[in-house]
Design a protein around this motif. Sequence first.
Motif, PDB file in Angstrom:
ATOM      1  N   GLN A 185      14.096   4.826   1.280  1.00  0.00           N
ATOM      2  CA  GLN A 185      14.502   4.358   2.608  1.00  0.00           C
ATOM      3  C   GLN A 185      13.278   4.234   3.514  1.00  0.00           C
ATOM      4  OE1 GLN A 185      16.786   7.277   4.820  1.00  0.00           O
ATOM      5  NE2 GLN A 185      17.850   5.679   5.980  1.00  0.00           N
ATOM      6  N   GLY A 186      12.391   5.220   3.470  1.00  0.00           N
ATOM      7  CA  GLY A 186      11.175   5.184   4.292  1.00  0.00           C
ATOM      8  C   GLY A 186      10.337   3.955   3.975  1.00  0.00           C
ATOM      9  N   LEU A 187      10.205   3.665   2.690  1.00  0.00           N
ATOM     10  CA  LEU A 187       9.397   2.503   2.288  1.00  0.00           C
ATOM     11  C   LEU A 187      10.036   1.202   2.758  1.00  0.00           C
ATOM     12  CD1 LEU A 187       8.509   3.678  -1.325  1.00  0.00           C
ATOM     13  CD2 LEU A 187       6.907   3.435   0.592  1.00  0.00           C
ATOM     14  N   MET A 188      11.369   1.134   2.684  1.00  0.00           N
ATOM     15  CA  MET A 188      12.063  -0.111   3.018  1.00  0.00           C
ATOM     16  C   MET A 188      12.196  -0.316   4.521  1.00  0.00           C
ATOM     17  SD  MET A 188      15.004   0.123   0.047  1.00  0.00           S
ATOM     18  CE  MET A 188      15.847  -1.441   0.323  1.00  0.00           C
ATOM     19  N   VAL A 189      12.465   0.781   5.247  1.00  0.00           N
ATOM     20  CA  VAL A 189      12.779   0.643   6.674  1.00  0.00           C
ATOM     21  C   VAL A 189      11.548   0.839   7.562  1.00  0.00           C
ATOM     22  CG1 VAL A 189      14.214   1.548   8.557  1.00  0.00           C
ATOM     23  CG2 VAL A 189      15.165   1.348   6.244  1.00  0.00           C
ATOM     24  N   ASN A 190      10.658   1.737   7.180  1.00  0.00           N
ATOM     25  CA  ASN A 190       9.518   2.067   8.061  1.00  0.00           C
ATOM     26  C   ASN A 190       8.165   1.582   7.584  1.00  0.00           C
ATOM     27  OD1 ASN A 190      11.324   3.591   9.653  1.00  0.00           O
ATOM     28  ND2 ASN A 190      11.074   5.326   8.265  1.00  0.00           N
ATOM     29  N   ASN A 191       8.068   1.119   6.350  1.00  0.00           N
ATOM     30  CA  ASN A 191       6.738   0.812   5.826  1.00  0.00           C
ATOM     31  C   ASN A 191       6.582  -0.617   5.311  1.00  0.00           C
ATOM     32  OD1 ASN A 191       5.080   3.493   5.875  1.00  0.00           O
ATOM     33  ND2 ASN A 191       7.115   4.069   5.170  1.00  0.00           N
ATOM     34  N   ASN A 192       7.443  -1.518   5.798  1.00  0.00           N
ATOM     35  CA  ASN A 192       7.225  -2.956   5.590  1.00  0.00           C
ATOM     36  C   ASN A 192       7.192  -3.409   4.133  1.00  0.00           C
ATOM     37  OD1 ASN A 192       5.093  -2.122   8.078  1.00  0.00           O
ATOM     38  ND2 ASN A 192       6.665  -3.649   8.522  1.00  0.00           N
ATOM     39  N   LYS A 202       0.816  -1.218   0.000  1.00  0.00           N
ATOM     40  CA  LYS A 202       0.000   0.000   0.000  1.00  0.00           C
ATOM     41  C   LYS A 202       0.853   1.273   0.000  1.00  0.00           C
ATOM     42  CE  LYS A 202      -4.070  -0.691   2.169  1.00  0.00           C
ATOM     43  NZ  LYS A 202      -5.007  -0.846   3.294  1.00  0.00           N
ATOM     44  N   ALA A 203       1.820   1.358   0.925  1.00  0.00           N
ATOM     45  CA  ALA A 203       2.621   2.591   1.052  1.00  0.00           C
ATOM     46  C   ALA A 203       3.391   2.903  -0.226  1.00  0.00           C
ATOM     47  CB  ALA A 203       3.591   2.469   2.226  1.00  0.00           C
ATOM     48  N   GLN A 204       3.708   1.880  -1.018  1.00  0.00           N
ATOM     49  CA  GLN A 204       4.444   2.121  -2.260  1.00  0.00           C
ATOM     50  C   GLN A 204       3.571   2.875  -3.268  1.00  0.00           C
ATOM     51  OE1 GLN A 204       5.672  -2.082  -2.835  1.00  0.00           O
ATOM     52  NE2 GLN A 204       7.769  -1.407  -2.457  1.00  0.00           N
ATOM     53  N   TYR A 205       2.280   2.535  -3.305  1.00  0.00           N
ATOM     54  CA  TYR A 205       1.371   3.261  -4.201  1.00  0.00           C
ATOM     55  C   TYR A 205       1.163   4.682  -3.695  1.00  0.00           C
ATOM     56  CZ  TYR A 205       0.570  -1.359  -6.157  1.00  0.00           C
ATOM     57  OH  TYR A 205       0.763  -2.591  -6.743  1.00  0.00           O
ATOM     58  N   ASP A 206       1.065   4.838  -2.361  1.00  0.00           N
ATOM     59  CA  ASP A 206       0.916   6.183  -1.797  1.00  0.00           C
ATOM     60  C   ASP A 206       2.131   7.050  -2.109  1.00  0.00           C
ATOM     61  OD1 ASP A 206      -1.641   5.855  -0.754  1.00  0.00           O
ATOM     62  OD2 ASP A 206      -0.909   5.100   1.172  1.00  0.00           O
ATOM     63  N   SER A 207       3.305   6.416  -2.238  1.00  0.00           N
ATOM     64  CA  SER A 207       4.517   7.205  -2.487  1.00  0.00           C
ATOM     65  C   SER A 207       4.512   7.847  -3.880  1.00  0.00           C
ATOM     66  CB  SER A 207       5.774   6.338  -2.314  1.00  0.00           C
ATOM     67  OG  SER A 207       6.009   5.544  -3.455  1.00  0.00           O
ATOM     68  N   LEU A 208       3.668   7.357  -4.798  1.00  0.00           N
ATOM     69  CA  LEU A 208       3.642   7.951  -6.149  1.00  0.00           C
ATOM     70  C   LEU A 208       3.384   9.455  -6.062  1.00  0.00           C
ATOM     71  CD1 LEU A 208       1.679   5.233  -8.189  1.00  0.00           C
ATOM     72  CD2 LEU A 208       4.137   5.752  -8.288  1.00  0.00           C
TER      73      LEU A 208
HETATM   74  C1  LIG Z   1       6.361   5.509   5.929  1.00  0.00           C
HETATM   75  O1  LIG Z   1       6.617   5.506   7.327  1.00  0.00           O
HETATM   76  C2  LIG Z   1       6.847   6.756   7.901  1.00  0.00           C
HETATM   77  C3  LIG Z   1       7.277   6.562   9.351  1.00  0.00           C
HETATM   78  O2  LIG Z   1       6.443   5.635   9.975  1.00  0.00           O
HETATM   79  C4  LIG Z   1       5.628   7.619   7.719  1.00  0.00           C
HETATM   80  O3  LIG Z   1       5.834   8.908   8.262  1.00  0.00           O
HETATM   81  C5  LIG Z   1       5.334   7.744   6.216  1.00  0.00           C
HETATM   82  O4  LIG Z   1       4.160   8.472   6.006  1.00  0.00           O
HETATM   83  C6  LIG Z   1       5.206   6.394   5.578  1.00  0.00           C
HETATM   84  N1  LIG Z   1       5.151   6.551   4.126  1.00  0.00           N
HETATM   85  C7  LIG Z   1       4.149   6.115   3.392  1.00  0.00           C
HETATM   86  C8  LIG Z   1       4.277   6.372   1.927  1.00  0.00           C
HETATM   87  O5  LIG Z   1       3.197   5.542   3.842  1.00  0.00           O
END
Ligand SMILES: *[C@@H]1O[C@H](CO)[C@@H](O)[C@H](O)[C@H]1NC(C)=O
Length: 596
Positions: A416-423, A125-131
């Motif tokens: 880095q955020g996607l790999m380390v914090n967003n599983n 999910k977070a990868q699509y949000d990163s777009l």
């Molecule tokens: C990824 O994780 C960080 C720290 O938990 C958060 O602030 C950020 O919004 C997340 N990124 C996405 C794209 O969800």
Amino acid sequence: MIRSSALLLSLSSLLPSALAVSGLLTDRSQVSGQTFDYVIVGGGLGGLVVANRLSENPDTTVLVIEAGSDNRDDPRVYDPYQYSVAFNTELDWNWPSSQGRYIKGGKTLGGSTSINGLAQTRGQKAQYDSLSTFLGGNDGNGYWNWDGMYFGMLKSEGFSAPNDQQKDAGASSNPAYHNTSGPLQVTYPDEIFHGPQQKYFKEVVSTNFSVAASPDADDGNANVVAFHPNTMSWQDSDHRSSSATAYYSPVSERSNLAILLQHQATKIQFDGNKATGIEFGTSGGDRYTVNAGKEVIVSAGAIQTPALLQLSGVGDPALLNNLGINLVANVSGVGKNLQEQTMNSVGWTPVDGFDFEGRGPSDCIAYPDLLGISSSSNNDIASIISDNIAQYAQDAYDAGAVVSVEAANAIFAIQQGLMVNNNSGLVEAFFDSGFPNGGLGIDLWQLLPFSRGTVQITSTDPFTYPSIDPRYFAADVDLKIQIAGLRMARKIFQTAPLRSIVTEENAPGYDAVPENGDGGSDDDWSKWIIDGFSSVHHPIATCSMMSEELGGVVGADLKVYNTESLRIVDASVLPIQFSAHLSATLYGLAENAADM
Ligand SMILES: *[C@@H]1O[C@H](CO)[C@@H](O)[C@H](O)[C@H]1NC(C)=O
Ligand SMILES: Cc1cc2nc3c(=O)[nH]c(=O)nc-3n(C[C@H](O)[C@H](O)[C@H](O)COP(=O)(O)OP(=O)(O)OC[C@H]3O[C@@H](n4cnc5c(N)ncnc54)[C@H](O)[C@@H]3O)c2cc1C
Ligand SMILES: *[C@@H]1O[C@H](CO)[C@@H](O)[C@H](O)[C@H]1NC(C)=O
Ligand SMILES: *[C@@H]1O[C@H](CO)[C@@H](O)[C@H](O)[C@H]1NC(C)=O
Ligand SMILES: *[C@@H]1O[C@H](CO)[C@@H](O)[C@H](O)[C@H]1NC(C)=O
């Protein structure tokens, strides 16, 4: 009499498309000099989705120009059990890249979806949000985040849930995550492998390696081990479902849609910076032109799209200047930011008389995230990234693979955020019945490389392949993750109950990578990896959808910066790799592009 001629008159004024040609063509004289509303370069995944959706309006005329032929009736294309026989044939571009590795790509109607491995998987999910983050927070009216991409992916999907036999073999699905009425057929092989091996893999990975088992990973929680379906037809017993069979076959009778086969686009024509048409031809032959009344859409894939832009004067002024090409638009990100993955396979020999029971494609895949990969390796991946990220940015800039050090730092921070914090899954562990060496195996690749590379033309001849340098393993963490994943693959086979159905490791084997009690040393793995890795054939990001400051080539509307009437819809616009195979995501992206 009067009534019918009046009818004729009104019909012909209502149907300008009747004047245009339609269907599959190889005779260029039917196209040369004509005008279509939309001219699309490339009849692959992106091109055929967009061609289908645009031609839903009978008043809109569409031409697709495709370099390959129509091979839908060729068993090398329609039969999934012949995966890989199309490689190194006329159906495969087979581009040479650096370090002696070749990148495969379909040169046939349907593009790479006509020769690919049929795995259907969605990312995190977070990868699509990163777009939208890559676009400076612009989500393109809701298309470029999880909700928008999920909507697009569902629109493309025609899913058939597993039957009892497939459920017995381990397959499962949640109907909430699937659409049953989209064009792309998605299901499981009729004779799905039903020996114990796939279930054992799932059991071992989820019990002993900190990767959760999931009944269905298609809801954006992809960092799991699960059975995944294939892009396979449930209407036409196990035949491949490609962009050609899903998006072209059902609408091939439309009078406003034409596809010119066996011709390559050689240049985008411009009036100032407005794209007005396409020049095309065959190797060594004459050049012809066709006009685009509304837009040119380039969908030639992540290798040929940047090459076509560069040939046409859209790119980095320094490169174009060297080749004597007139600058049409200064878009220095064209051909930069290339990201390709690297694969090695661990293989084990099954016990005597072991029966796979059934046939592939295989279905069970694990996407270990940082926690999962750490379960079998002492390498502290998170620290390696944070300690070296500034150096990766400088190195990518020095190699001409990003537009600035600042841009690379910003891009890498998102990654880095996607790999380390967003599983996000860091590696793909594809459990394979029958490969390598005819046994049981795990095909393993690092999903999210920090290495960045380039695609650059070296000549003004459009039939000369561009120079392709993914700079495999330029960032050392890419190699560290590949090592951690392969060590994990070895340990998975060493663990019961999987261990009970294999005898010994045949790739790499304990001679090549000695077992040291902890899955093998970094040094031994590293030598074997560098020597034997292959490309995963997933190139992306060479015309990234990003802000101009980051070196983007297209914006949220997929229009090329500093030009008019020119869009890109293919893998080149994805700014970052996903923890998934690419096509499900790209079908969603192309549906959204057509919608907009
Ligand atoms: C990824 O994780 C960080 C720290 O938990 C958060 O602030 C950020 O919004 C997340 N990124 C996405 C794209 O969800
Ligand atoms: C061997 C292999 C295995 C894969 N396995 C999987 C898998 O199991 N699951 C998955 O989801 N994904 C897989 N993929 C990836 C996926 O198929 C591709 O990422 C996807 O098809 C890319 O879509 P695209 O529109 O960018 O390009 P393509 O689908 O490749 O289409 C590009 C088209 O443009 C044409 N073209 C190029 N240049 C020109 C030109 N100048 N003029 C005219 N036509 C041109 C090409 O011939 C081609 O038909 C695999 C890919 C390969 C190559
Ligand atoms: C399913 O696909 C059809 C055809 O593309 C589409 O009209 C419909 O909206 C899709 N349904 C969902 C839930 O996305
Ligand atoms: C795997 O996990 C199971 C359940 O916790 C345990 O019994 C078994 O010993 C583990 N195997 C290994 C090799 O650690
Ligand atoms: C191209 O654009 C870049 C970035 O905006 C700028 O620095 C450079 O001077 C431009 N080059 C030309 C030849 O216009």
